[in-house]
Design a protein around this motif. Structure first.
Motif, short mmCIF file in Angstrom:
data_model
loop_
_atom_site.label_atom_id
_atom_site.label_comp_id
_atom_site.label_asym_id
_atom_site.label_seq_id
_atom_site.Cartn_x
_atom_site.Cartn_y
_atom_site.Cartn_z
N ASN B 267 0.85 -1.12 0.04
CA ASN B 267 0.04 -0.04 0.19
C ASN B 267 0.91 1.45 0.03
OD1 ASN B 267 -2.58 0.91 -0.03
ND2 ASN B 267 -2.92 1.23 2.09
N LYS B 305 4.53 12.94 8.77
CA LYS B 305 3.03 12.55 8.49
C LYS B 305 2.01 13.88 8.77
CE LYS B 305 0.20 9.33 11.25
NZ LYS B 305 -0.76 10.31 11.57
N GLY B 307 -2.06 14.60 8.56
CA GLY B 307 -3.28 14.08 8.40
C GLY B 307 -3.21 12.58 8.39
N ASP B 308 -3.78 11.91 7.16
CA ASP B 308 -3.94 10.60 6.89
C ASP B 308 -2.82 10.20 6.26
OD1 ASP B 308 -6.62 10.79 8.01
OD2 ASP B 308 -7.45 10.81 6.24
N HIS B 309 -2.07 11.14 5.91
CA HIS B 309 -0.79 10.53 4.65
C HIS B 309 0.55 10.64 5.42
CE1 HIS B 309 -3.92 10.79 1.55
NE2 HIS B 309 -3.96 12.09 2.00
N ARG B 310 1.38 9.79 4.97
CA ARG B 310 2.70 9.65 5.58
C ARG B 310 3.62 9.68 4.45
NH1 ARG B 310 6.33 5.86 8.06
NH2 ARG B 310 5.13 4.14 7.51
N HIS B 322 3.13 6.39 1.74
CA HIS B 322 2.29 5.37 2.08
C HIS B 322 0.81 5.59 2.45
CE1 HIS B 322 5.89 3.38 3.70
NE2 HIS B 322 6.48 4.22 4.25
N GLY B 323 0.23 4.41 2.37
CA GLY B 323 -1.40 4.62 2.40
C GLY B 323 -2.25 4.74 1.07
N THR B 324 -1.58 4.63 -0.05
CA THR B 324 -2.13 4.25 -1.35
C THR B 324 -1.61 3.63 -2.18
OG1 THR B 324 -2.59 5.88 -2.91
CG2 THR B 324 -0.66 6.41 -2.23
N GLU B 329 -2.53 9.76 -6.89
CA GLU B 329 -2.74 10.22 -5.70
C GLU B 329 -1.38 10.36 -4.98
OE1 GLU B 329 -4.80 7.81 -2.72
OE2 GLU B 329 -5.06 9.65 -1.40
#
Lengths: 67, 339
Positions: B267, B305, B307-310, B322-324, B329
């Protein structure tokens, strides 16, 4: 139908007739595989028309990426 | 110190002569994950002359279950794998010349890395890099050893230019990401089994005992108690663009080289700048802090980091988002924060 696959005796449905169908049965249809049938390595383009029959010795190796 | 290698030299196929050969050889190991750390430790303990180890990632907690050179502090500090591995390897055997590179391996890097190398060991997690290794191996006639594992399954094959088929002959097509991405986990004995196969073939090559090479594609499933070895010599293709009679080394051409990559099963998207940079991470940290993000920093990388993103930013300008798994995006986030 009884096959000898990767050193083990395996019972598969008798509806399976080709190597392609056998690979689908083991959910390997999306993988890159090397198949050996009775000690002969098969060309990939021949999987669909190569028949499997009772007692065949089959080796299947599929490639994975992890490491 | 003098009997350090005694158990290995007592083994007749190696002997004192083999040990002398091992001590003069240079191995390039690409990847410092599970297979990479296993192979690296075995090579260094065996007394390899020089080991070059290359990796693009950093240590995470989920690595510790099987990546044998790392410990908790490496994960807590997000140490680049190449750096953490180098440190541990030098503790294990200070006689070995260990060279570590924190980098992504593509066309330009591989040309530099293979200079003076006797053997390439594959410990990557993707086929893009493996096909690159396969082409460079053919171009410079350097043997390489494929290894891979997932779940309780693993396989290995030794590619000897001029003798065996190459990986391109065997695959014919590049396996699609989804078919090989490893989302089903892995147990450490599957790793160790592949390492055992790779390392044994490596020792044979290093002591120049080519007669002893396995010459078969080997695979196993430790949980299902299966084992297979296939002679694939007939798969060698005269028309192969990597090893055939008129090779073009398709994976070495700049066109094949991607600037973004989705990391298998992670991810995570990696974004590379067009040219490697030399970032001043402390300055960048100040800039990013002003934007309200949480920052932590080690000498090799910056973790950011927001919000939701790192994002993890390496000194050479590479960024892991990370996270996608969505490249668009990831690029968006990259440009928002990196300019």
């Amino acid at each position: 139908m009884k096959l000898h696959i990767n050193g083990e005796n395996v019972e598969v449905p008798s509806s399976i007739s080709s190597v392609t169908e056998l690979l689908a049965h083991f959910e390997l249809q999306d993988k890159v595989v090397i198949v050996e049938l009775n000690h002969d390595i098969l060309q990939k383009e021949n999987h669909a028309q190569t028949n499997v029959s009772d007692g065949d010795r089959i080796e299947i190796v599929h490639f994975v990426g992890g490491g | 110190m003098s009997d350090r290698y005694s158990r290995q030299t007592l083994f007749t196929p190696i002997g004192e002569k083999g040990q002398e050969l091992i001590s003069r050889k240079h191995v390039l190991l690409i990847g410092a994950g599970a297979l990479g750390t296993g192979n690296a430790e075995a090579l260094v303990r065996a007394g390899i002359g020089k080991l070059t180890i290359v990796d693009r990632d950093y240590v995470e907690w989920s690595n510790l279950q099987r990546q044998q050179l790392y410990h908790e502090a490496d994960a807590a500090n997000r140490m680049p794998k190449a750096i953490a591995a180098e440190k541990r390897l030098k503790e294990i055997n200070s006689e070995v010349n260990v060279v570590a590179h924190v980098m992504d391996v593509t066309t330009e890097e591989i040309e530099q890395l293979v200079q003076g190398v006797d053997l390439i060991l594959d410990a990557t997690d993707n086929f893009d890099t493996r096909l690159l290794v396969n082409d460079i191996s053919q171009k410079y006639q350097i043997p390489w050893i494929y290894g891979a594992c997932v779940g309780s399954y693993g396989l290995s094959y030794t590619i000897f230019p001029g003798k065996t088929p190459c990986l391109n002959c065997l695959l014919e097509t590049v396996p699609l990401g989804g078919a090989t991405c490893d989302t089903v986990g892995i147990i450490s004995p599957a790793v160790q089994m592949v390492v055992a196969y790779q390392m044994t073939e490596a020792l044979k090559i290093l002591v120049e005992d080519e007669e002893a090479l396995r010459n078969k594609l080997v695979s196993f499933d430790l949980w299902k108690n299966q084992h297979t070895a296939i002679n694939v010599n007939r798969a060698k293709k005269e028309s192969c663009k990597s090893c055939g009679s008129h090779p073009t080394y398709p994976y070495l051409s700049a066109g094949s080289h991607t600037k973004t990559a989705v990391l298998c099963g992670r991810n995570t998207v990696q974004i590379r700048p067009p040219e490697p940079k030399k970032l001043h991470l402390d300055q960048l940290a100040e800039t990013l802090k002003k934007q309200g993000g949480e920052i932590d920093l080690n000498p090799f990388l910056l973790n950011f980091k927001m919000g939701d993103h790192r994002m993890v930013i390496f000194k050479d300008g590479r960024v892991l988002v990370h996270g996608t798994k969505d490249i668009a995006e990831a690029k968006n986030l990259y440009h928002r924060y990196m300019g």
